[in-house]
Design an enzyme around this catalytic site. Structure first.
Site, short mmCIF file in Angstrom:
data_model
loop_
_atom_site.label_atom_id
_atom_site.label_comp_id
_atom_site.label_asym_id
_atom_site.label_seq_id
_atom_site.Cartn_x
_atom_site.Cartn_y
_atom_site.Cartn_z
N GLU A 1 0.81 -1.22 0.00
CA GLU A 1 0.00 0.00 0.00
C GLU A 1 0.84 1.27 0.00
O GLU A 1 0.32 2.36 -0.25
CB GLU A 1 -0.93 0.01 1.22
CG GLU A 1 -2.04 -1.02 1.19
CD GLU A 1 -3.09 -0.72 0.13
OE1 GLU A 1 -3.14 0.43 -0.36
OE2 GLU A 1 -3.85 -1.63 -0.22
N GLU B 1 7.56 -22.02 7.54
CA GLU B 1 7.90 -21.18 8.68
C GLU B 1 9.00 -21.79 9.55
O GLU B 1 9.64 -21.09 10.34
CB GLU B 1 6.67 -20.89 9.54
CG GLU B 1 6.17 -22.06 10.37
CD GLU B 1 5.11 -21.60 11.37
OE1 GLU B 1 5.27 -21.91 12.55
OE2 GLU B 1 4.14 -20.94 10.96
#
Length: 298
Positions: free
Chosen positions: A83, A114
């Site tokens: 953004e 992960e």
């Protein structure tokens, strides 16, 4: 830290029978728990402010802001990073989001990603991490190997590092130079850290990136004066920004924007200082792009 001892893995008494209540009561339980999240973030505001100052100092010196996470944490980092270019007109590579498992993991679970320490290090190497950059490791549990290894590697290079987690004394918190640890308590659904912990992480990331942009001159008053007009809505927003900043009418705002190739900062200085586009841009350049400095010092 053992998983069963983590706050984020605890059982929440308020939701112990959530499967037996009405839909409305279910929503109330979730909402009541969500209300506690901003208060948890409030308690760590000094830590967030310290991180913002460090991030701004590094980025001002040519560094980047790098988010590193797995699962929900990684996706939140990517969301925040993506953004920044349209909202603040920065280059896409200034704020970077990395997720364990790569782009595929944005929409899919990637088994074992992960847990890969090598993955965290390699992803940072692949973007040519340097000592000027700031690495923000994000992990609700604070124990994610991908994130911990990335933070360790970043510190070895001399990077400034920030760790965001929701468990006190976690490995992420102790590995990073700066720890931001909003304690949100047990989740409504036990262990579902995409909920309160994820919300807390989102609020923190909002502050980190927004704080960086404000301190970098990307905001005048509370206006996003470097917004890039990529659609009709943002074209209208640009006009409104220039109007609000200067007190001119829509026609004057649009004329100024057209004259300066739709750069809000330049248009604002043009109107307020009665300058042409070239001179307005020159003065902004002389003051590092800060409208406030152009107005206050000239």
């Amino acid at each position: 830290m053992q998983l069963e001892k983590m706050i984020t893995e605890g059982s929440n008494a308020a939701s112990a029978e959530i499967d037996r209540v009405s839909t409305l009561e279910m929503c109330r339980i979730i909402n009541d728990e969500d209300k506690t999240v901003p208060l948890a973030v409030e308690r760590v505001l000094p830590d967030i402010a310290a991180a913002i100052d460090v991030i701004h100092a590094q980025v001002s010196g040519g560094g980047r802001l790098i988010y590193l996470g797995a699962g929900t944490s990684g996706r939140l980092g990517i969301l925040d990073a993506s953004e920044c270019p349209p909202t603040y007109g920065v280059k896409p590579g200034l704020v970077v989001g990395l997720i364990a498992g790569g782009e595929y993991a944005i929409q899919h679970a990637v088994e074992g990603a992960e847990d890969s320490r090598e993955g965290g290090v390699n992803d940072l190497k692949n973007i040519n991490l340097t000592a000027q950059d700031v690495v923000v490791g994000i992990a609700a549990s604070g124990r994610t190997p991908y994130v911990i290894a990335g933070l360790e590697y970043a510190r070895q290079l001399g990077c400034r590092t920030v760790g965001i987690s929701c468990n006190p004394g976690s490995a992420v918190s102790t590995t990073a130079e700066f720890a931001i640890t909003p304690i949100v308590g047990a989740e409504v659904v036990t262990g579902s850290s995409r909920m309160k912990a994820g919300t807390a992480q989102k609020l923190v990331l909002n502050m980190l990136s927004t704080g960086l942009m404000i301190k970098s001159g990307k905001v005048f008053g509370n206006l996003m004066v470097d917004v890039v007009a990529t659609n009709e809505k943002l074209h209208v927003r640009q006009v409104n920004i220039v109007k609000n900043a200067t007190g001119c009418n829509a026609e004057q705002a649009e004329a100024a924007l057209i004259a300066c190739e739709r750069n809000c900062k330049t248009a604002i200085v043009m109107v307020l200082k009665n300058l042409d586009a070239a001179e307005a841009k020159k003065r902004l350049d002389q003051h590092g792009g800060f409208i406030r400095q152009v107005l206050d010092k000239e």
